[in-house]
Structures are given as C-alpha cells and as structure tokens.
Write an enzyme that holds these catalytic residues in place. Structure first.
Site, PDB file in Angstrom:
ATOM      1  N   PHE A 186     -14.355   3.005   4.358  1.00  0.00           N
ATOM      2  CA  PHE A 186     -13.905   2.473   3.529  1.00  0.00           C
ATOM      3  C   PHE A 186     -13.553   2.845   1.822  1.00  0.00           C
ATOM      4  CE2 PHE A 186     -13.236  -2.012   2.597  1.00  0.00           C
ATOM      5  CZ  PHE A 186     -12.687  -2.627   2.305  1.00  0.00           C
ATOM      6  N   LYS A 211      -6.708   7.115  10.216  1.00  0.00           N
ATOM      7  CA  LYS A 211      -8.312   7.088  10.674  1.00  0.00           C
ATOM      8  C   LYS A 211      -7.940   6.772  12.377  1.00  0.00           C
ATOM      9  CE  LYS A 211     -10.090   4.838   7.564  1.00  0.00           C
ATOM     10  NZ  LYS A 211     -10.964   3.338   7.305  1.00  0.00           N
ATOM     11  N   ARG A 222      -5.609   0.322  -5.833  1.00  0.00           N
ATOM     12  CA  ARG A 222      -4.667   0.292  -5.571  1.00  0.00           C
ATOM     13  C   ARG A 222      -4.025   1.943  -7.019  1.00  0.00           C
ATOM     14  NH1 ARG A 222      -2.417  -2.471  -1.490  1.00  0.00           N
ATOM     15  NH2 ARG A 222      -2.330  -4.770  -1.416  1.00  0.00           N
ATOM     16  N   GLY A 255       0.911  -1.477  -0.311  1.00  0.00           N
ATOM     17  CA  GLY A 255       0.177  -0.165  -0.009  1.00  0.00           C
ATOM     18  C   GLY A 255       0.375   1.235   0.112  1.00  0.00           C
ATOM     19  N   GLU A 288       3.980   4.137   5.398  1.00  0.00           N
ATOM     20  CA  GLU A 288       2.393   3.621   5.493  1.00  0.00           C
ATOM     21  C   GLU A 288       1.356   5.038   4.536  1.00  0.00           C
ATOM     22  OE1 GLU A 288       1.279   0.851   5.868  1.00  0.00           O
ATOM     23  OE2 GLU A 288       0.952   0.065   7.905  1.00  0.00           O
ATOM     24  N   ASP A 289       0.310   3.682   4.177  1.00  0.00           N
ATOM     25  CA  ASP A 289      -0.751   4.103   3.376  1.00  0.00           C
ATOM     26  C   ASP A 289      -1.741   4.690   4.411  1.00  0.00           C
ATOM     27  OD1 ASP A 289      -0.975   1.682   4.431  1.00  0.00           O
ATOM     28  OD2 ASP A 289      -2.864   1.168   1.957  1.00  0.00           O
ATOM     29  N   ASP A 325      -6.343  -0.342  -1.240  1.00  0.00           N
ATOM     30  CA  ASP A 325      -6.863  -1.680  -1.992  1.00  0.00           C
ATOM     31  C   ASP A 325      -8.006  -2.276  -1.215  1.00  0.00           C
ATOM     32  OD1 ASP A 325      -6.109  -4.761  -1.354  1.00  0.00           O
ATOM     33  OD2 ASP A 325      -5.598  -3.547  -0.276  1.00  0.00           O
ATOM     34  N   ASP A 372      -4.547   2.969  10.354  1.00  0.00           N
ATOM     35  CA  ASP A 372      -6.131   1.831  11.136  1.00  0.00           C
ATOM     36  C   ASP A 372      -5.823   1.438  12.648  1.00  0.00           C
ATOM     37  OD1 ASP A 372      -9.117   1.655  10.200  1.00  0.00           O
ATOM     38  OD2 ASP A 372      -8.080  -0.363   9.845  1.00  0.00           O
TER      39      ASP A 372
END
Length: 179
Positions: free
Chosen positions: A152, A131, A165, A45, A99-100, A159, A103
């Site tokens: 989401f 997030k 992606r 990611g 990092e993407d 992805d 979470d």
C-alpha cells in the site's frame, strides 16, 4: 505525516531522474511517428507526475484532464463513471494518458477504450508506478516509471482517504493506518 510511512520506496530524486528519461523517450517516439500527443492526466493522482514529466517532454503538447471513478461491485466490475470529461474533442488525435499507478487495470482499460470510442487515433499510457501482482485485466502501460511490489503506497499523488498525496516521494503506508 512522516509517522505514517513505514519506508520510502521511491525517492523524489529517483522520480525526477526517471521522469527525465521517460520524457526523452516519449519525445523521441512521437517525433518518429510525426505526431504530437494531447497529454491527458487522470485526476487526482496523476497531477504531480504529470507536472514533472511534462517538463521533460520536448514537444508542443496540449494537456487536458479527466476525472473518472470505477465501480467494483459484482454486477458492474469495470464500469467507469465520468466525473469530469475532456474539454475538447480527441477525434483523430494521438493521446498520451498519464496515470499514477496501474493496479488492477480495470479503470485504465475502460478509459483507454472510451478514448478510442471518442475517435482517438492512438492511445499510449505512461504511468509512474506499475503493480503487476494486482492485475485483474490484461493491460500494460507503454511507459513505466517503476514496477513495485504489492504494498500500500502513498505520496506523489497517491492517497489514502484523500491524504498523503503531497508527499514528495512514494512511501509504504504503515498497516496500522489502514487496518
């Protein structure tokens, strides 16, 4: 592909603009410390964000990659399996982990600790997205592109079932796609 996106949350232009800002801040911070980081992208990611942000880091950086997966079973929450480890030692090195999205925080906390266990001098985290509403483990990125609501999202490396992606923006996936 566009028909699966409910709306664009963060545009490509916004991502590029914020990456320039983050790159400048990262460069200034590491210059002040007198160190140059090894920039480590978490596969898969982080790749688009890493490719963008590294263009704006004005330092002689090295890059490397890790591929990790986390198990969320009742007995093994937070356990991390390393699918691809680093190519070189990080002993005594400054690390900038890319990092993407932050979470739950589980995987990121484990990877950060793993890098310290490998002897890293310090580990900073830069994440395209944060997030916080989904956080289970207390961990914060040192540099954040955008804080987003608990929706989401896909695109720019993120992805759903390994798809989407390659979207050049962050979009909210229509619920009908994943429900």
């Amino acid at each position: 592909m566009i028909d699966v996106i409910d709306r664009i949350l963060v545009s490509e232009e916004e991502i590029v603009r914020r990456s320039k800002e983050l790159g400048k801040q990262i460069s200034e911070d590491y210059r002040k410390k007198g160190t140059t980081p090894i920039v480590i992208g978490l596969l898969k990611g982080s790749v688009p964000f890493l490719a963008e942000i590294m263009k704006h880091i004005d330092l002689d950086i090295e890059i490397d990659f890790m591929d990790v997966s986390s198990y969320d079973g009742a007995e093994s929450v937070g356990d991390v399996k390393i699918n691809k480890d680093l190519d070189k030692s990080v002993k005594g090195e400054s690390i900038l982990l890319v990092e993407d999205i932050v979470d739950t925080g589980r995987t990121l906390k484990e990877v950060r600790q793993l890098l310290f266990n490998k002897g890293a001098a310090d580990v900073k985290i830069v994440s395209l997205l944060d997030k916080p509403d989904r956080r289970v483990i207390e961990i914060n990125a040192d540099y954040v592109g955008f804080e987003i609501p608990n929706e989401f999202v896909v695109g720019y490396g993120l992805d759903y079932n390994q798809k989407y992606r390659n979207l050049p923006y962050i979009g909210v996936l229509k619920p009908s796609v994943y429900e």
